[in-house]
Structure formats: C-alpha cells, structure tokens
Scaffold this active site. Structure first.
Site, PDB file in Angstrom:
ATOM      1  CG  ASP A   1      -1.109   4.845   4.087  1.00  0.00           C
ATOM      2  OD1 ASP A   1      -1.524   5.246   2.985  1.00  0.00           O
ATOM      3  OD2 ASP A   1      -1.761   4.987   5.135  1.00  0.00           O
TER       4      ASP A   1
ATOM      5  CG  HIS B   1      -1.967   1.064   1.195  1.00  0.00           C
ATOM      6  ND1 HIS B   1      -2.998   1.064   0.283  1.00  0.00           N
ATOM      7  CD2 HIS B   1      -2.169   2.178   1.956  1.00  0.00           C
ATOM      8  CE1 HIS B   1      -3.784   2.106   0.485  1.00  0.00           C
ATOM      9  NE2 HIS B   1      -3.305   2.808   1.495  1.00  0.00           N
TER      10      HIS B   1
ATOM     11  CE1 TYR C   1      -4.894   8.470  -2.276  1.00  0.00           C
ATOM     12  CE2 TYR C   1      -5.665  10.638  -2.916  1.00  0.00           C
ATOM     13  CZ  TYR C   1      -4.986   9.821  -2.025  1.00  0.00           C
ATOM     14  OH  TYR C   1      -4.418  10.360  -0.907  1.00  0.00           O
TER      15      TYR C   1
ATOM     16  CG  HIS D   1      -5.369   2.148   6.951  1.00  0.00           C
ATOM     17  ND1 HIS D   1      -4.032   2.202   7.221  1.00  0.00           N
ATOM     18  CD2 HIS D   1      -5.566   2.996   5.919  1.00  0.00           C
ATOM     19  CE1 HIS D   1      -3.454   3.038   6.386  1.00  0.00           C
ATOM     20  NE2 HIS D   1      -4.357   3.529   5.580  1.00  0.00           N
TER      21      HIS D   1
ATOM     22  CD  GLN E   1      -0.836  10.575   1.109  1.00  0.00           C
ATOM     23  OE1 GLN E   1      -0.489  10.047   2.143  1.00  0.00           O
ATOM     24  NE2 GLN E   1      -2.094  10.552   0.691  1.00  0.00           N
TER      25      GLN E   1
ATOM     26  NE  ARG F   1      -8.760  18.803   7.363  1.00  0.00           N
ATOM     27  CZ  ARG F   1      -8.996  18.421   8.622  1.00  0.00           C
ATOM     28  NH1 ARG F   1      -9.229  17.173   8.893  1.00  0.00           N
ATOM     29  NH2 ARG F   1      -9.027  19.291   9.594  1.00  0.00           N
TER      30      ARG F   1
HETATM   31 ZN    ZN Z   1      -3.967   4.714   2.141  1.00  0.00          ZN
END
Ligand code: ZN
Length: 455
Positions: free
Chosen positions: A320, A54, A120, A269, A59, A81
């Site tokens: 992640d 994952h 995404y 998760h 990020q 955020r």
């Molecule tokens: Zn994720």
C-alpha cells in the site's frame, strides 16, 4: 536455461527435498524434479515469490515523514494529508519513475516477485492531462522494466472528492477523470503495458465508493471484460459512515448487492466489515487485499482474518503506502493483530499447517489471483517467480518444513536470509542485492533532493 538446485522446496504436494527446478527462456518453470544437471544456482530453501497485490508507488517517498501531530489533536491524519498534497504539487513524471523504480527494487529484495500497482496519479498539476494521456502509466511500466519486477498495472478511476459528488480539489485533481476519459486512459495503459515484458498485464481499479458514483462504476465495469478488478472497500469508520449516509448501505453490503463480485475482484482494506459481511465476502471467491503495516500505520482497524480464512476466503498481501516494504513483517503483523484482538496464539494456523505456512501459502495463492498472474506456486508452466534463501545463519540453521516459514516470519531475520529472487525468470536479486541497486538508489536520492519535504 537456468537450473536451480534446492535442498527444501514448498510445492503443491507439500515440502520436498533435493529438487531441481529449470526455467525456460520465456521465464516459465520448465521442470520440477530430481537432480540431473549441474545447477546454475544452489539454494537451501526455495519458495514461490508472491505478488504484492496493492501499492501506491509514489507514496514511498513519504515514508517516515508523516508521524508528527498537527495543531488539532483530534486530527491524527494531519501530517499525512498535508505532506501528500504538498508532494502532489511537485511530482513530475521523472520523479514518479525514480520513486517507483526504488520501491519496486525494495519489493524484489523483500521476496515479492511482482506488484499490482494501484495507479491513480495520472495528470499534471491542476488536473491538466499530459499530452500523452498515459504518460504516468508508461513511467510506471518503465520503472517495472528497470527493476525487473513483474507488473499488473491497475489504472484507477477517481472522479469525486466524496460520496456527495463534490468536485476534486487541490492535489486530488491529478487523479481525476470522467468515465469516458478514464476508458481512453485505460486503453492507452493496456497498450503501454503490452509493450513491456511478456509477463506484464493490466486490469482496472475503481478507486472506492467515495470517489466513484454508482453510475460511473457501472459504466467502467461494463468495459472491464478481462483482467482483475481492484477497489478500496472499507478501510475506516468515517468512510463506512459516509457510504451509509449516501447509499443507505455499508460499502461491503452495497457492493455485494449491486455487483457480481467473484474471483476477478480484489477488495483492498477490509478492515471495517461486520461478521456477516466477512462471511459473505469470503463466499464470493474475491481476494481480500490486506496491507497490515499500512493499516497499522494509519490506524485503520483489524481485518477479521480468523473468520475470513475459516470460511474458506482468499487473502493476499500488499504494501500500500510502502511505509516499510517487507513481506515477512506484513505476514507477522496480520497474525499478531488477530492474537492481540482475540487474546490467542497461532490464530491462523490449522490442524496440519503452522501459522507461517498458512500465511505464506495464502499470500502466494491470493496474490497470484489478484494479479491475474500465473504464479504463486512452484509447478511446471507457472512464471518462475521464486525466492531462494540461505539457511546457514542464526535464523534458519537446522530448521525443516513449516518451522522454516515460521522462523522466517516470526524471528525478524527472514529478509536477511533472502539470497536470490527471480521474477518470470529474471534473476534480479543475487547475493541478497538487486542487480541495479546502486543506480536506482542514486536516482532516488536525486529525486528526494528536488522535493520539498518540510511540512
Ligand atoms: Zn491503497
């Protein structure tokens, strides 16, 4: 033909000494046996390189930038955020490719052989599709080719801003599709990936029960005829409450009663599951996709690893948010969270396998299943996803068998012992360095200078 000689190897039969492993021209393990030839490489310890199951590659550019408090003391997600949305207003396909190449390189240097990229970020700013709908999928594929990592690309379906079906706003618009456009994007992604390396594959990822409604989930799953299916399941308390309010069931409960969850599924998760949900999910054969460092960083909660593994459940490890790409620290954190919760030691060890052995083999096996990749084990026919380690150092000297894995994971020196990494036979890390390290870091630095990171 590459030939590796290893003093110690973990195989399906357990630990074996003085083995020769040959890799054929297609990148698969051709033979595992006694030494016959002059090796092209010698290593002290040879392990299967797990799939990182994952990742959100982009990020990685935010690592270390979101650890400050905002004006509202109750809002501990404020800086994360805010930076995420500020980034989403700036990232171009070139930026995404440069960041992904860097993080894929770091994964290889950390001992992962492949990555399942939960992808995404599809569209331009404002949610406007690129002329080529799969532009970003192609950039991720291209970054994987540059770095040499094995890729399972999981285009993500993301439609709503929450269970109340509110429209996406701000940076989120870059993620959004209706099921019809998502399925076109999925098809184009499959085509992009199949023009990559022979070991690349793809799957599908409904984002979560917050971002996809039951009808949309059904529509895309109808088309998911092959390949892995990944979804964020139950990460935070607020998320569980939101799903309960709208679907009248907790996320794990709802998913298990509405879909035939099996080993094609990887649920990311599972930090907010009840004991009954933990047992039920373990029984399905689905992989619980754990990301202990990101889950710690975001304060998500603790996965119930003792119960899940005790029930024969399958787990794997992902990085992640890519806040810190380190396989051994992920495994250590998973174990330590169990110990801290239960006031115990050797929480995940079994009668005949040490903690490190259980953790490493679970990550290798579960990662391969989640990636739909024939790897995670050193046997003939599997992709040659391998990690070679040195033992002539202060961490591994004189260690044998399970104690080598325990020392790699718990001593803090594991990553420094990595000398070689092969991904489907591509010898991408040699002498502890990725073969394109300098060029990839340089490109990343150029990208970071272009991005505004003051929050
Ligand atoms: Zn994720």
């Amino acid at each position: 033909m590459q030939t590796i000689h290893a003093k110690q190897v973990i195989t399906p039969l357990g630990w074996q000494n003085d083995l020769e492993i040959t890799i054929d021209a297609n990148g698969r393990i051709a033979t595992v046996g006694e030494q016959h030839q002059m090796p092209t490489d010698r290593v002290a310890l040879l392990l299967p390189a797990p799939v990182n199951l994952h990742s959100h590659a982009f990020q990685r550019a935010m690592a270390g930038l979101t650890e400050a408090r905002g004006p509202d003391p109750r809002d501990s997600f404020w800086s994360w955020r805010r930076l995420m949305y500020s980034f989403l207003d700036q990232l171009t396909p070139d930026h995404v490719e440069a960041i992904a190449a860097l993080v894929f390189m770091e994964m290889l240097e950390a001992g992962y052989g492949a990555v399942a990229e939960f992808h995404y970020l599809h569209h331009d700013v404002g949610g406007v599709p690129y002329e080529n709908l799969a532009e970003m999928s192609e950039r991720i594929t291209s970054a994987a080719l540059k770095s040499g990592i094995g890729l399972t690309l999981l285009p993500v379906h993301y439609q709503y801003g929450g269970c109340d079906l509110r429209a996406l706003s701000g940076g989120q618009q870059r993620f959004g599709n209706d099921p019809e456009r998502f399925l076109r994007l999925h098809q184009d992604t499959v085509a992009a990936v199949s023009s990559g390396a022979a070991d690349f594959n793809s799957g599908m990822a409904p984002h979560s029960l917050r971002a996809v409604d039951p009808a949309g989930l059904g529509a895309i799953l109808n088309q998911a005829t092959s390949g892995p299916i990944h979804m964020h399941l139950a990460e935070q308390v607020a998320e569980v409450d939101e799903v309960v309010a709208h679907l009248s069931a907790r996320p794990t409960e709802w998913l298990l009663s509405n879909h035939a969850v099996d080993e094609r599924w990887c649920l990311i998760h599972c930090t907010q599951m009840t004991q009954a949900e933990t047992i039920a999910l373990a029984g399905t054969g689905a992989v619980a996709g754990l990301c202990p460092l990101t889950e710690s960083n975001l304060g998500d909660g603790i996965f119930n690893g003792t119960s899940y593994l005790g029930q024969g459940g399958t787990i794997g490890i992902g990085s992640d948010s890519n806040i810190h790409v380190t396989l051994f620290e992920e495994l250590k954190t998973l174990e330590y969270t169990q110990r801290l919760r239960d006031l115990s030691r050797a929480a995940l060890a079994t009668q005949n396998r040490s903690t490190g052995r259980v953790l490493y083999e679970a990550a290798a096996k579960g990662g391969a299943i989640a990636g739909g990749r024939q790897s995670g084990v050193i046997e003939v026919g599997a992709w040659a996803d391998l990690v070679g380690l040195d033992d002539d150092n202060q961490w591994l000297c004189n260690r044998a068998g399970d104690a080598t894995l325990d020392s790699l994971i718990f001593s803090g020196g594991g990553q420094a012992c990595i000398r070689d990494v092969w991904s489907a036979g591509r010898h991408v890390v040699q002498e502890g360095r990725h073969f394109r390290r300098d060029a990839i870091i340089n490109n990343f630095k150029i990208t970071m200078r272009e991005l505004e990171t003051n929050i």
